[in-house]
Design a protein around this motif. Structure first.
Motif, short mmCIF file in Angstrom:
data_model
loop_
_atom_site.label_atom_id
_atom_site.label_comp_id
_atom_site.label_asym_id
_atom_site.label_seq_id
_atom_site.Cartn_x
_atom_site.Cartn_y
_atom_site.Cartn_z
N ASN A 1 33.94 15.71 -15.61
CA ASN A 1 34.36 16.70 -16.77
C ASN A 1 35.03 18.12 -16.08
OD1 ASN A 1 32.54 15.88 -19.14
ND2 ASN A 1 31.22 15.52 -17.44
N ILE A 2 36.28 18.29 -16.37
CA ILE A 2 37.17 19.36 -16.13
C ILE A 2 37.35 20.14 -17.19
CG2 ILE A 2 38.13 18.00 -13.91
CD1 ILE A 2 40.63 17.86 -15.67
N ASN A 3 37.36 21.64 -16.89
CA ASN A 3 37.70 22.49 -17.97
C ASN A 3 39.20 23.11 -17.42
OD1 ASN A 3 37.76 25.57 -18.91
ND2 ASN A 3 36.15 24.50 -20.22
N VAL A 4 40.02 23.24 -18.28
CA VAL A 4 41.41 23.61 -17.83
C VAL A 4 41.87 24.54 -19.02
CG1 VAL A 4 42.19 21.80 -16.33
CG2 VAL A 4 42.37 21.34 -18.84
N PHE A 5 41.83 25.82 -18.55
CA PHE A 5 42.31 27.07 -19.48
C PHE A 5 41.51 26.85 -20.70
CE2 PHE A 5 45.75 25.78 -16.83
CZ PHE A 5 46.17 27.08 -16.12
N GLY A 6 40.13 26.94 -20.81
CA GLY A 6 39.35 26.69 -21.83
C GLY A 6 39.03 25.51 -22.78
N LEU A 7 39.87 24.19 -22.15
CA LEU A 7 39.68 22.94 -22.77
C LEU A 7 38.89 21.95 -22.05
CD1 LEU A 7 40.79 21.20 -25.05
CD2 LEU A 7 42.28 20.48 -23.75
N ASP A 8 37.98 21.62 -22.82
CA ASP A 8 37.08 20.78 -22.00
C ASP A 8 37.51 19.07 -22.17
OD1 ASP A 8 35.06 22.44 -21.38
OD2 ASP A 8 33.99 22.51 -23.22
N LEU A 9 37.53 18.58 -21.01
CA LEU A 9 38.14 17.15 -21.07
C LEU A 9 37.17 16.50 -20.03
CD1 LEU A 9 40.41 15.32 -21.70
CD2 LEU A 9 41.64 16.11 -19.75
N LYS A 10 36.60 15.38 -20.65
CA LYS A 10 35.89 14.22 -19.96
C LYS A 10 36.81 13.12 -19.65
CE LYS A 10 31.56 11.57 -20.29
NZ LYS A 10 30.57 11.27 -21.43
N ILE A 11 36.85 12.73 -18.18
CA ILE A 11 37.77 11.67 -17.81
C ILE A 11 36.84 10.44 -17.18
CG2 ILE A 11 39.53 11.03 -16.29
CD1 ILE A 11 40.44 13.99 -16.34
N GLY A 12 36.97 9.45 -17.91
CA GLY A 12 36.28 8.13 -17.27
C GLY A 12 37.24 7.41 -16.47
N SER A 13 36.67 6.45 -15.75
CA SER A 13 37.65 5.60 -15.02
C SER A 13 36.76 4.21 -14.57
CB SER A 13 38.26 5.84 -13.50
OG SER A 13 39.05 7.24 -13.76
#
Length: 524
Positions: free
Chosen positions: A250-262
């Protein structure tokens, strides 16, 4: 009783050895599994690091635009803003898509520019209320209360791609909020970091925005209008991968929560061949030890009985000699059986030739077993549909040999109503097995288009099996009768059993023909 005790000891020792072997194989499989996990984690981490660096590049561009507007004596018009945008992007050699829009406090579009055009989608003067969800509008209402640059929920841009909106509020010299400016940059630029090199062929990724929306390189699935007709071929839902095979960050970039799966597209097997041969060798050796032990203790028991009956045996020397010969005959037969099993395995060890030999044996056995399977499924239990049998045999040989990298065009010209009895089909199946196997082993190449064709047709009072492939064929001086190939001799023998013969031609086309007559049914 004594015999049983010895056998029990031998079996217990073999069981202990089997448990030890199982432990070693389990440790090996665990090690291989950890290697795969490490590879997946490294790929996942490297891609996230690269993507974060890409976000920073985006943020630098937006920050420069914000600084330019703030420090300009007057608010730039759309031409001035476009000129500045082009100067900025040319300076950093940025070749990706970007759309910059300026909206007033009522969300009406005032400026819409790209590097090359002004308002290409004809939305100037429209209200964002017509294009955006209530949740999206709320985000921009909150934005106008903040002094920071925020990354908003990705949107399907009307120009036909999906973008990341970097937004900040716009104030006049009296620090009164006039609206907000949004720089929309192409999502594909960032997500491509996850598919660099050979990663696209081996791994799949999922991107979840705010734990709700699926994001791909072409579109975001958030129930808003989609303007791009292209679908990302690497969308994770295309591959039906179990959820527990994904790893997440889970990363937060400039206020946006983004969940990345691989995850792996096709998780590699952890050396099942090693496991198979390990257990196979142990079973064969254990079987040999049990048989030898049984024979040894059996002979020992017979010798005891012989000594106890020595007085009677002396009266009939002929009977004694016959009994001894019988004992030795039994021993010889059993030892020949054990020697045959072990010698077949001994030559294989761990070399490629062993694998090839086992594959050929399995394929030949299967070609005969397939006859019985077809008989089981037939209505009469004595006749087999030849075309269906040939298709299944071809499919099995492909799986056994492993032809994932070959591009093979397969043509089967056999009447679907053609039926032969089990004995005829078994012979034809073994012949086809040898021909197909040789094509995949010697004729086909990975870097070209390959083909094979199987035909069976009736001519007068006999039938003809015709097989051809796209290979270069056999040498002109090739002698079938003098060949040392087991497969060649097997084809000649089988053709003879079918009261026929095999011919070969390499004139313009590599063709094997077997002229034969169906065998008389072994049962009716």
């Amino acid at each position: 009783m004594k015999l049983n005790k010895y056998l029990i000891v031998v079996i217990l020792l073999l069981c202990f050895g089997g448990a030890l072997l199982h432990q070693l194989i389990s440790s090996y499989q665990e090690l291989e599994e950890n290697k795969l996990k490490d590879k997946l984690h490294k790929t996942h981490s490297d891609a996230i690091i690269s993507a974060k660096a890409g976000f920073d590049v985006y943020a630098a561009i937006v920050s420069s635009i914000k600084s330019h507007i703030k420090n300009s004596p007057t608010f730039p018009n759309e031409s001035e803003l476009q000129n500045y945008l082009n100067d900025l992007l040319n300076e950093i050699k940025f070749n990706d898509s970007i759309v910059v829009s300026y909206n007033d406090k009522d969300h009406v579009f005032k400026y819409v520019i790209t590097q090359k055009s002004i308002d290409p989608a004809n939305i100037k003067g429209l209200s964002a209320r017509e294009l955006m969800s209530a949740h999206g509008l709320k985000e921009f209402e909150e934005l106008m209360k903040s002094d920071s640059i925020n990354l908003m929920t990705p949107i399907n841009v009307k120009e036909g791609w999906v973008g990341f909106p970097f937004s900040f509020k716009v104030e006049n010299k009296q620090e009164t909020t006039n609206g907000y400016l949004t720089s929309i940059l192409n999502v594909k630029y960032l997500l491509n970091y996850f598919y660099e090199g050979d990663k696209e062929s081996e791994f799949v990724h999922k991107f979840i925005v705010k734990d709700s929306f699926d994001l791909t390189r072409e579109v975001i699935y958030n129930e808003t209008p989609i303007y791009n007709k292209h679908v990302d071929a690497e969308y994770y839902k295309n591959f039906n991968i179990p959820e527990d095979e994904f790893i997440y960050s889970n990363i937060n970039v400039f206020g946006l929560d983004l969940k990345i799966g691989s995850a792996f597209k096709n998780k590699p097997d952890t050396s099942n061949m090693v496991v198979f041969f390990g257990y196979l060798w142990y079973i064969l050796i254990s079987l040999a030890i049990v048989i030898i032990s049984h024979q040894y203790f059996g002979i020992k028991d017979l010798n005891i009985k012989l000594r106890g009956a020595n007085a009677d045996l002396e009266k009939s020397l002929v009977k004694i000699e016959t009994l001894i010969k019988e004992i030795h005959h039994r021993i010889k037969n059993n030892m020949q059986m054990i020697s045959g099993v072990l010698s077949l395995q001994q030559e294989e060890s761990e070399s490629k030739e062993v694998h090839s030999a086992l594959d050929e044996s399995i394929s030949r056995i299967h070609s005969m077993a397939l006859v019985h399977e077809q008989l089981y499924n037939s209505a009469s239990l004595k006749e087999i549909k030849t075309k269906e049998y040939s298709e299944q045999l071809l499919e099995f040989v492909e799986k056994t040999i492993g032809v994932r990298n070959f591009n093979v065009k397969k043509i089967i010209n056999i009447d679907k109503e053609l039926i032969f009895d089990a004995d005829t089909t078994a012979n034809l199946g073994l012949i086809l097995n040898e021909l197909i196997t040789n094509s995949y082993k010697f004729a086909f190449k990975k870097d070209k288009d390959n083909s094979l064709e199987i035909s069976i047709f009736k001519e007068s009072d006999h039938y003809t099996l015709e097989y051809s492939d796209s290979g270069s064929g056999l040498p002109d001086d090739f002698n079938f009768e003098e060949s040392e190939s087991l497969g060649v001799h097997l084809i000649l023998i089988l053709a003879e059993q079918l009261h026929g013969e095999m011919t070969y031609s390499n004139k313009g086309k590599n063709v094997f023909k077997v002229h034969f007559k169906p065998l008389e049914a072994s049962f009716s």
